[in-house]
Design a protein around this motif. Sequence first.
Motif, PDB file in Angstrom:
ATOM      1  N   VAL A 114      64.748  47.764  -4.626  1.00 20.95           N
ATOM      2  CA  VAL A 114      64.182  48.590  -3.561  1.00 20.95           C
ATOM      3  C   VAL A 114      62.744  48.144  -3.345  1.00 20.95           C
ATOM      4  N   PRO A 115      62.148  48.449  -2.188  1.00 20.03           N
ATOM      5  CA  PRO A 115      60.746  48.072  -1.973  1.00 20.03           C
ATOM      6  C   PRO A 115      59.842  48.763  -2.998  1.00 20.03           C
ATOM      7  N   GLU A 116      58.821  48.057  -3.436  1.00 19.38           N
ATOM      8  CA  GLU A 116      57.865  48.651  -4.372  1.00 19.38           C
ATOM      9  C   GLU A 116      56.986  49.663  -3.644  1.00 19.38           C
ATOM     10  N   PRO A 117      56.928  50.903  -4.112  1.00 16.52           N
ATOM     11  CA  PRO A 117      56.067  51.894  -3.459  1.00 16.52           C
ATOM     12  C   PRO A 117      54.627  51.780  -3.978  1.00 16.52           C
ATOM     13  N   PHE A 118      53.667  51.991  -3.094  1.00 15.15           N
ATOM     14  CA  PHE A 118      52.256  51.924  -3.470  1.00 15.15           C
ATOM     15  C   PHE A 118      51.547  53.267  -3.322  1.00 15.15           C
ATOM     16  N   GLY A 119      52.279  54.283  -2.933  1.00 14.32           N
ATOM     17  CA  GLY A 119      51.670  55.608  -2.854  1.00 14.32           C
ATOM     18  C   GLY A 119      52.086  56.368  -1.615  1.00 14.32           C
ATOM     19  N   TYR A 120      51.825  57.658  -1.674  1.00  6.67           N
ATOM     20  CA  TYR A 120      52.189  58.580  -0.593  1.00  6.67           C
ATOM     21  C   TYR A 120      50.935  59.329  -0.194  1.00  6.67           C
ATOM     22  N   PHE A 121      50.461  59.080   1.016  1.00  9.93           N
ATOM     23  CA  PHE A 121      49.172  59.605   1.456  1.00  9.93           C
ATOM     24  C   PHE A 121      49.314  60.304   2.803  1.00  9.93           C
TER      25      PHE A 121
END
Length: 285
Positions: free
Chosen positions: A108-115
């Motif tokens: 899956v795509p690597e997540p870098f955060g939820y802002f």
Amino acid sequence: MKTPPGLQALIDDGVIDAVLRPLKSGKEAAVYVVRSGDEVRCAKVYKDMAQRSFQQRTQYQEGRKVRGSREARAIGKSSKYGRKQQEVAWKNTEVEALYQLREAGMRVPEPFGYFHGVLVMELVTDAEGFSAPRLGEVELTPQQARDYHAVLIRQVVLMLCCGLIHGDLSPYNVLVAADGPIVIDFPQVVSAAGNNAARSMLLRDVNNLTAYFGRWAPELLDTWYGEEMWKLFEAGELLPGTVLTGKFTPDARTVDLDSVREAINEARQEALIRQQGREAAAEDD
């Protein structure tokens, strides 16, 4: 390009430095290519409830945990506050699933955060470094179809071992990266143990893949991977490294085999119809 309103807060906070271009827009969200320092990433901006048309959402939310009793009561009453909390939970589900599945080794795509309600994650690219196409946009050789099918069946197993089912897996929720398929779009992810429709959704996901890859490798149309993995899951015997055969023999004493086969074929036919509808919608866009 002009900064979309949903991304301005991320620029103000220094999370991203610029919006480069739109990537895609669907019923649930719009995705943009953005720059963060020296990195090119993508940002998923979820659309407001009034703009969205994802159907049968209640069915997908069955079995999901709600953070607090107040929120659970409000959601149950469908109050204004409850609908707002439901919307927040719907978005958070994808973020949490991405981190969990990435940790489990899923592609899956690597997540870098939820802002500010925006998911920032890896931009998946093809062998030439361009944005990866969706699987439904790619012509395959028979061997590629077999290889990609094997990879994606393994992803479904990894998800199920995490207690999750994609719930809307299709060639349009898979990207073809330089090193193979990557699964995307998880807001509708289903609890395998807590949702009464979990088995049927798992079978639909697997049948969607089988019907698609069966265009190039017809022998895949006679496999039963969904039934096999669900039986192992129910027995507590499904592990990330479990080797599947694609073979499954229903209990003839309790199951009408002709009806089972007819149901599977109908599901695969439905998958093809759904795919054709999405292709037509994409052409209209």
